[in-house]
Enzyme design. Sequence first.
Site, PDB file in Angstrom:
ATOM      1  CD  GLU A 109      -2.816  -1.277   2.385  1.00 31.26           C
ATOM      2  OE1 GLU A 109      -3.931  -1.791   2.250  1.00 31.26           O
ATOM      3  OE2 GLU A 109      -2.390  -0.895   3.494  1.00 31.26           O
ATOM      4  CB  CYS A 122       3.104   7.647   2.995  1.00 29.30           C
ATOM      5  SG  CYS A 122       3.555   6.440   4.247  1.00 29.30           S
ATOM      6  CB  CYS A 129       7.325  -5.189   8.454  1.00 24.98           C
ATOM      7  SG  CYS A 129       8.682  -4.241   9.202  1.00 24.98           S
ATOM      8  CB  CYS A 133       6.663  -2.243  15.995  1.00 26.74           C
ATOM      9  SG  CYS A 133       8.299  -1.801  15.391  1.00 26.74           S
ATOM     10  CB  CYS A 136       3.369  -1.433  13.649  1.00 28.32           C
ATOM     11  SG  CYS A 136       3.344  -1.059  11.884  1.00 28.32           S
ATOM     12  CB  CYS A 354       1.382   6.319  11.391  1.00 28.00           C
ATOM     13  SG  CYS A 354       2.164   7.761  10.747  1.00 28.00           S
TER      14      CYS A 354
HETATM   15  N1  SAH Z   1       9.827   0.653   9.651  1.00 25.52           N
HETATM   16  C1  SAH Z   1       9.989   2.061   9.492  1.00 25.52           C
HETATM   17  C2  SAH Z   1       9.039   2.624   8.482  1.00 25.52           C
HETATM   18  C3  SAH Z   1       7.571   2.553   8.903  1.00 25.52           C
HETATM   19  S1  SAH Z   1       7.101   4.149   9.315  1.00 25.52           S
HETATM   20  C4  SAH Z   1       9.890   2.746  10.826  1.00 25.52           C
HETATM   21  O1  SAH Z   1       9.552   2.081  11.791  1.00 25.52           O
HETATM   22  O2  SAH Z   1      10.210   3.924  10.918  1.00 25.52           O
HETATM   23  C5  SAH Z   1       5.637   3.959  10.137  1.00 25.52           C
HETATM   24  C6  SAH Z   1       5.588   4.925  11.316  1.00 25.52           C
HETATM   25  O3  SAH Z   1       4.337   4.769  11.981  1.00 25.52           O
HETATM   26  C7  SAH Z   1       6.654   4.600  12.351  1.00 25.52           C
HETATM   27  O4  SAH Z   1       7.091   5.755  12.956  1.00 25.52           O
HETATM   28  C8  SAH Z   1       5.876   3.749  13.334  1.00 25.52           C
HETATM   29  O5  SAH Z   1       6.503   3.709  14.576  1.00 25.52           O
HETATM   30  C9  SAH Z   1       4.554   4.450  13.333  1.00 25.52           C
HETATM   31  N2  SAH Z   1       3.453   3.604  13.783  1.00 25.52           N
HETATM   32  C10 SAH Z   1       3.358   2.270  13.671  1.00 25.52           C
HETATM   33  N3  SAH Z   1       2.189   1.834  14.161  1.00 25.52           N
HETATM   34  C11 SAH Z   1       1.519   2.948  14.563  1.00 25.52           C
HETATM   35  C12 SAH Z   1       0.226   3.166  15.107  1.00 25.52           C
HETATM   36  N4  SAH Z   1      -0.604   2.153  15.331  1.00 25.52           N
HETATM   37  N5  SAH Z   1      -0.149   4.437  15.380  1.00 25.52           N
HETATM   38  C13 SAH Z   1       0.685   5.469  15.112  1.00 25.52           C
HETATM   39  N6  SAH Z   1       1.902   5.323  14.585  1.00 25.52           N
HETATM   40  C14 SAH Z   1       2.326   4.074  14.310  1.00 25.52           C
END
Ligand code: SAH
Length: 361
Positions: A109, A122, A129, A133, A136, A354
């Site tokens: 996506e 984006c 992945c 985390c 996420c 995000c």
């Molecule tokens: N793997 C990379 C790129 C993904 S960026 C990274 O971690 O930076 C996606 C962003 O959204 C990251 O900053 C991640 O921490 C954030 N994120 C992930 N899950 C989220 C959620 N449920 N709510 C808000 N931000 C989230």
Amino acid sequence: MTGFFYRINYLYKVEIAKKKRDIRAFTKEQLRTFFETNGDQPFRGNQVYEWLWQKSAHTFEDMTNLSKKTREMLHDNFVINHIKVDQMQRSSDGTIKNAVRLHDDLIVESVLIPTKTRTTACVSSQVGCSLDCKFCATSRLKRMRNLNPDEIYDQVVAIDNESRLYFDRPLSNIVFMGMGEPLMNYNNVLKAIDKITSPEGLGMSPKRITVSTSGVPKMIRKMADEEVKFKLAVSLHSAIDEIRTSIMPFNATFTLKDLREALEYWYQKTKSRITYEYVVWDGINDSQKDVDALVQFCRFAPSKVNLIEYNPIDDGEFQQASNKAIERYVATLERNGITVTVRRSRGKDIDAACGQLANKS
Ligand code: SAH
């Protein structure tokens, strides 16, 4: 006997089809050599290269300044594995989410985020992945494969086209904040950025590109050594090892000390400010101790903190912290001279915010 020959012929064709190579894996020089060794002019290589990147041709038939014979020859030897936007969803706030089908039918996506003055793309760097985390949605999809440079490039072109169509302006910024960990697909991400910034590609300024990482120290050092010109964002979420490891388990291997040292090295080499992405969760990282640790972490290099709104992904293990807790973060950071912004999420109603990218629709 005839049947036998038909079968041989068929198998031969299948074999040839299998051998067709992805033309966008070739450099301009290699394309020039291809034409030369096939009895044509090397400059055809330049023409084809321009069609592939600058003009983003989807098929060899699109290459109208080549003769039919040349187009057929290309067709016999190569494929263009162009992405297809399978589905486009529009949020009530203008955000657009593309479900992108790859040549092997996997889906990633990408998201177009409009503001008054900008359009940001984006983009994804991997299918799924490999990181874990806990907050996420993408981490629930196992990593299937890395995206190729052209698949990253195509996502950007698709969003640029949508921006022109729906907002009457070109794409202005790119963030590698879609699916995947860009630094675990380092070579392809860098090749894609090369094409995006090259005048032979989209000619965008690297200053308008941000690569976001969960923090892979070795790769941050490599980027620093290569003196890349794009911006770096780090998804920090906690500056205390124990807490960070509990929400981002890979932190047990890539500890905060390693990360901090790598970032220090990055700043020495690039003099480029580091942005931290940070979500504040109720009962996880919302105490004064957490804020103080973040302030300490930000001290060694000029930093900016983006406090991101949490986008719930399921049953409520994580809850957005209270406004009071967020205000405490803002006040303490500002008092210590650290730039801080509070970012509202976009595209929540279509699962485009995000951490929500999970191929749900
Ligand atoms: N793997 C990379 C790129 C993904 S960026 C990274 O971690 O930076 C996606 C962003 O959204 C990251 O900053 C991640 O921490 C954030 N994120 C992930 N899950 C989220 C959620 N449920 N709510 C808000 N931000 C989230």
